[in-house]
Design a protein around this motif. Sequence first.
Motif, PDB file in Angstrom:
ATOM      1  N   GLU A 120     -13.232  -5.430  -7.534  1.00 48.74           N
ATOM      2  CA  GLU A 120     -13.015  -6.720  -6.878  1.00 48.74           C
ATOM      3  C   GLU A 120     -11.634  -6.745  -6.228  1.00 48.74           C
ATOM      4  OE1 GLU A 120     -13.284  -8.950 -10.381  1.00 48.74           O
ATOM      5  OE2 GLU A 120     -15.057  -7.840 -11.025  1.00 48.74           O
ATOM      6  N   ASN A 121     -10.650  -6.211  -6.941  1.00 44.04           N
ATOM      7  CA  ASN A 121      -9.303  -6.193  -6.393  1.00 44.04           C
ATOM      8  C   ASN A 121      -9.231  -5.365  -5.118  1.00 44.04           C
ATOM      9  OD1 ASN A 121      -8.375  -6.356  -9.699  1.00 44.04           O
ATOM     10  ND2 ASN A 121      -7.548  -7.805  -8.224  1.00 44.04           N
ATOM     11  N   LEU A 122      -9.896  -4.217  -5.155  1.00 47.42           N
ATOM     12  CA  LEU A 122      -9.869  -3.349  -3.987  1.00 47.42           C
ATOM     13  C   LEU A 122     -10.475  -4.047  -2.776  1.00 47.42           C
ATOM     14  CD1 LEU A 122     -10.787   0.265  -5.191  1.00 47.42           C
ATOM     15  CD2 LEU A 122      -8.651  -0.566  -4.238  1.00 47.42           C
ATOM     16  N   ALA A 123     -11.483  -4.867  -3.017  1.00 47.36           N
ATOM     17  CA  ALA A 123     -12.171  -5.501  -1.909  1.00 47.36           C
ATOM     18  C   ALA A 123     -11.457  -6.763  -1.430  1.00 47.36           C
ATOM     19  CB  ALA A 123     -13.603  -5.847  -2.322  1.00 47.36           C
ATOM     20  N   SER A 124     -10.988  -7.552  -2.368  1.00 47.80           N
ATOM     21  CA  SER A 124     -10.529  -8.886  -1.984  1.00 47.80           C
ATOM     22  C   SER A 124      -9.019  -8.966  -1.750  1.00 47.80           C
ATOM     23  CB  SER A 124     -10.936  -9.876  -3.078  1.00 47.80           C
ATOM     24  OG  SER A 124     -10.271  -9.562  -4.291  1.00 47.80           O
ATOM     25  N   GLU A 125      -8.234  -8.613  -2.740  1.00 48.95           N
ATOM     26  CA  GLU A 125      -6.811  -8.933  -2.711  1.00 48.95           C
ATOM     27  C   GLU A 125      -6.006  -7.982  -1.833  1.00 48.95           C
ATOM     28  OE1 GLU A 125      -5.035  -9.388  -6.470  1.00 48.95           O
ATOM     29  OE2 GLU A 125      -6.722 -10.436  -7.365  1.00 48.95           O
ATOM     30  N   TRP A 126      -6.569  -7.591  -0.758  1.00 52.64           N
ATOM     31  CA  TRP A 126      -5.887  -6.669   0.133  1.00 52.64           C
ATOM     32  C   TRP A 126      -4.761  -7.381   0.910  1.00 52.64           C
ATOM     33  CZ3 TRP A 126      -7.584  -1.525   1.403  1.00 52.64           C
ATOM     34  CH2 TRP A 126      -6.832  -0.945   2.417  1.00 52.64           C
ATOM     35  N   PRO A 127      -3.542  -6.876   0.777  1.00 50.43           N
ATOM     36  CA  PRO A 127      -2.436  -7.500   1.523  1.00 50.43           C
ATOM     37  C   PRO A 127      -2.379  -6.968   2.942  1.00 50.43           C
ATOM     38  CG  PRO A 127      -1.602  -5.768   0.101  1.00 50.43           C
ATOM     39  CD  PRO A 127      -3.088  -5.788  -0.080  1.00 50.43           C
ATOM     40  N   THR A 128      -3.073  -7.640   3.836  1.00 51.18           N
ATOM     41  CA  THR A 128      -3.230  -7.108   5.191  1.00 51.18           C
ATOM     42  C   THR A 128      -1.946  -7.180   5.999  1.00 51.18           C
ATOM     43  OG1 THR A 128      -4.050  -9.292   5.811  1.00 51.18           O
ATOM     44  CG2 THR A 128      -5.686  -7.585   5.345  1.00 51.18           C
ATOM     45  N   SER A 129      -1.181  -8.203   5.762  1.00 50.90           N
ATOM     46  CA  SER A 129      -0.049  -8.424   6.661  1.00 50.90           C
ATOM     47  C   SER A 129       1.211  -7.697   6.201  1.00 50.90           C
ATOM     48  CB  SER A 129       0.232  -9.927   6.755  1.00 50.90           C
ATOM     49  OG  SER A 129       0.588 -10.418   5.472  1.00 50.90           O
ATOM     50  N   ALA A 130       1.246  -7.244   4.975  1.00 50.56           N
ATOM     51  CA  ALA A 130       2.477  -6.694   4.429  1.00 50.56           C
ATOM     52  C   ALA A 130       2.848  -5.376   5.111  1.00 50.56           C
ATOM     53  CB  ALA A 130       2.326  -6.475   2.923  1.00 50.56           C
ATOM     54  N   ALA A 131       4.077  -4.957   4.885  1.00 52.74           N
ATOM     55  CA  ALA A 131       4.517  -3.662   5.385  1.00 52.74           C
ATOM     56  C   ALA A 131       3.766  -2.552   4.668  1.00 52.74           C
ATOM     57  CB  ALA A 131       6.014  -3.502   5.183  1.00 52.74           C
ATOM     58  N   THR A 132       3.661  -1.392   5.322  1.00 54.78           N
ATOM     59  CA  THR A 132       2.882  -0.301   4.747  1.00 54.78           C
ATOM     60  C   THR A 132       3.425   0.121   3.390  1.00 54.78           C
ATOM     61  OG1 THR A 132       4.229   1.229   6.019  1.00 54.78           O
ATOM     62  CG2 THR A 132       2.106   0.574   6.956  1.00 54.78           C
ATOM     63  N   ALA A 133       4.741   0.106   3.256  1.00 56.07           N
ATOM     64  CA  ALA A 133       5.306   0.471   1.958  1.00 56.07           C
ATOM     65  C   ALA A 133       4.868  -0.510   0.882  1.00 56.07           C
ATOM     66  CB  ALA A 133       6.838   0.517   2.042  1.00 56.07           C
ATOM     67  N   GLU A 134       4.738  -1.764   1.252  1.00 59.06           N
ATOM     68  CA  GLU A 134       4.303  -2.763   0.277  1.00 59.06           C
ATOM     69  C   GLU A 134       2.828  -2.590  -0.061  1.00 59.06           C
ATOM     70  OE1 GLU A 134       5.838  -4.853  -1.700  1.00 59.06           O
ATOM     71  OE2 GLU A 134       7.577  -3.785  -0.917  1.00 59.06           O
ATOM     72  N   LYS A 135       2.048  -2.174   0.931  1.00 57.05           N
ATOM     73  CA  LYS A 135       0.639  -1.896   0.651  1.00 57.05           C
ATOM     74  C   LYS A 135       0.507  -0.739  -0.329  1.00 57.05           C
ATOM     75  CE  LYS A 135      -1.059  -3.473   5.141  1.00 57.05           C
ATOM     76  NZ  LYS A 135      -1.674  -3.077   6.410  1.00 57.05           N
ATOM     77  N   LEU A 136       1.337   0.264  -0.141  1.00 58.05           N
ATOM     78  CA  LEU A 136       1.302   1.401  -1.056  1.00 58.05           C
ATOM     79  C   LEU A 136       1.695   0.970  -2.454  1.00 58.05           C
ATOM     80  CD1 LEU A 136       0.610   4.363  -0.884  1.00 58.05           C
ATOM     81  CD2 LEU A 136       3.027   4.884  -0.579  1.00 58.05           C
ATOM     82  N   ARG A 137       2.710   0.140  -2.559  1.00 56.32           N
ATOM     83  CA  ARG A 137       3.109  -0.379  -3.881  1.00 56.32           C
ATOM     84  C   ARG A 137       1.969  -1.172  -4.503  1.00 56.32           C
ATOM     85  NH1 ARG A 137       8.127  -2.334  -3.770  1.00 56.32           N
ATOM     86  NH2 ARG A 137       8.685  -1.441  -5.768  1.00 56.32           N
ATOM     87  N   TRP A 138       1.287  -1.959  -3.690  1.00 56.12           N
ATOM     88  CA  TRP A 138       0.160  -2.742  -4.216  1.00 56.12           C
ATOM     89  C   TRP A 138      -0.928  -1.816  -4.754  1.00 56.12           C
ATOM     90  CZ3 TRP A 138      -4.742  -2.381  -1.962  1.00 56.12           C
ATOM     91  CH2 TRP A 138      -5.716  -3.240  -2.496  1.00 56.12           C
ATOM     92  N   PHE A 139      -1.224  -0.761  -4.010  1.00 56.32           N
ATOM     93  CA  PHE A 139      -2.263   0.175  -4.445  1.00 56.32           C
ATOM     94  C   PHE A 139      -1.858   0.885  -5.733  1.00 56.32           C
ATOM     95  CE2 PHE A 139      -3.894   4.513  -4.529  1.00 56.32           C
ATOM     96  CZ  PHE A 139      -5.259   4.288  -4.455  1.00 56.32           C
ATOM     97  N   ILE A 140      -0.647   1.399  -5.760  1.00 57.03           N
ATOM     98  CA  ILE A 140      -0.168   2.093  -6.954  1.00 57.03           C
ATOM     99  C   ILE A 140      -0.138   1.143  -8.145  1.00 57.03           C
ATOM    100  CG2 ILE A 140       1.851   3.209  -7.976  1.00 57.03           C
ATOM    101  CD1 ILE A 140       2.436   4.378  -5.190  1.00 57.03           C
ATOM    102  N   GLY A 141       0.309  -0.075  -7.901  1.00 54.09           N
ATOM    103  CA  GLY A 141       0.337  -1.060  -8.979  1.00 54.09           C
ATOM    104  C   GLY A 141      -1.045  -1.330  -9.531  1.00 54.09           C
TER     105      GLY A 141
END
Lengths: 230, 230
Positions: B75-96
């Motif tokens: 569910e997290n992978l599908a929904s809580e995607w931070p689309t607007s954030a910087a790429t580094a922040e997206k990577l942190r979100w994924f790793i987290g």
Amino acid sequence: MPDDLHSSSADATQQRLLQAAGEVFAEKGFHAATVREICARAGVHNIAAINYYFRDKENLYAETLRFAARSPLYENLASEWPTSAATAEKLRWFIGLLVEKIVLASRERPLWHMQLMMRELTQPSPIGERIAQEFIRPVYETLWTILREALPRDVSEKKLHLISFSIVGQCMYHRIARHVIRLIVGEQEQNTYDAKTLTEHITEFSCRALGLDRKKSGSKSQVGTRGGKR
Amino acid sequence: MPDDLHSSSADATQQRLLQAAGEVFAEKGFHAATVREICARAGVHNIAAINYYFRDKENLYAETLRFAARSPLYENLASEWPTSAATAEKLRWFIGLLVEKIVLASRERPLWHMQLMMRELTQPSPIGERIAQEFIRPVYETLWTILREALPRDVSEKKLHLISFSIVGQCMYHRIARHVIRLIVGEQEQNTYDAKTLTEHITEFSCRALGLDRKKSGSKSQVGTRGGKR
DNA sequence: AAATGTTTTAGACGCATGTTTCAATCGCCC
DNA sequence: GGGCGATTGAAACATGCGTCTAAAACATTT
């Protein structure tokens, strides 16, 4: 006819049993492996041979693990240390050793050695816990020495641990999760992941992360993410 | 006296069996786990219950794996995607997400879910191979999307794969090799490896390796290896 | 050639496993 | 309250497991 033609001449059945046991244990684990299958693969027609040469199944397992632990990795860690090279080169040497001796199946040694050791490291059993511990310790101690020299003094011990897990984790993942990797990239591309490719990538990735230059032992880095073809 | 006092009232025995089976399978593996121990841990006094509710032991195993695959990670992978954030922040979100949902035992979910899934990923069995494959695929696809956006276009697909394995490998290593890590740093320090610490370290390590800045989606980086205390 | 120690063979043993059977019990609806 | 499907209970089943025993075959020495 030569006198060493019959099957059980020079290659003692004990060694054939150890070899076969190592393969089966590595593939299926201790419980799923059966003494009957081990004997069958060893070409031994009776199952009592295991209790004759080795006391019981547990001792046979411990013996195969001991055999696997006597890997050429040890000698390399002790002898072929590049003392004079730059720290980045030492790191490359260490990663190359891990990749070559542990991750990839080497031509010199059968692949079940590290398969079995990884199994015991990821899911330690009371039987082989000690052996696996004595195997993995020198690996980390070697890496510590390299990292201590490469990094600034004020890097905490905890941070050093985390860095070492990042480096070793990258290497080990290619062995531990090789089924996942095969699923993702396909068997064809996975076969192109030879020792040189993996060592080069992981070294580059880690050196950039640590800000290590590839030439001198300095602590500044030069970035610019150009992966390109290989 | 309340009418839901007797043991087998609301919590159906079928669910207690599934829960207990998941724990035992995760700890000992399919072969080493016995139906008698599963029943005992579930508080079920007779072992025929497993064959009654689930067809046989194999099907019970597949059912626990299916249950574990229905993790909140999806569910997290599908929904809580931070689309607007910087790429580094997206990577942190994924790793987290990986660290929190897979590596560490979350409070919300019992720990056997990912233990069992990791077991099937590292040593796939014919029973649960498909389930594990369908679980891990979206994880890598999500990471690909992030990396494709973060890295230059001329980075080859093979290089992208290697990078993704470096990142995922760092995360997974803390679960797969948690026994080794405990041996190296001790149980006390390992307990300090919470989600925040691991996510921060792996994100920092990977972003520096890729030359990603932490603020904007640029490709230049600023280095200087200061670990310090945490 | 005889004797002796070593290895192999065949078979059976006890035990734990997953599964099956069938009767007993419970919950519920007519 | 009787009938009935769903669930539980206890015991037994067949099977595969690791181990053991004792005799046969072999090799080596006396």
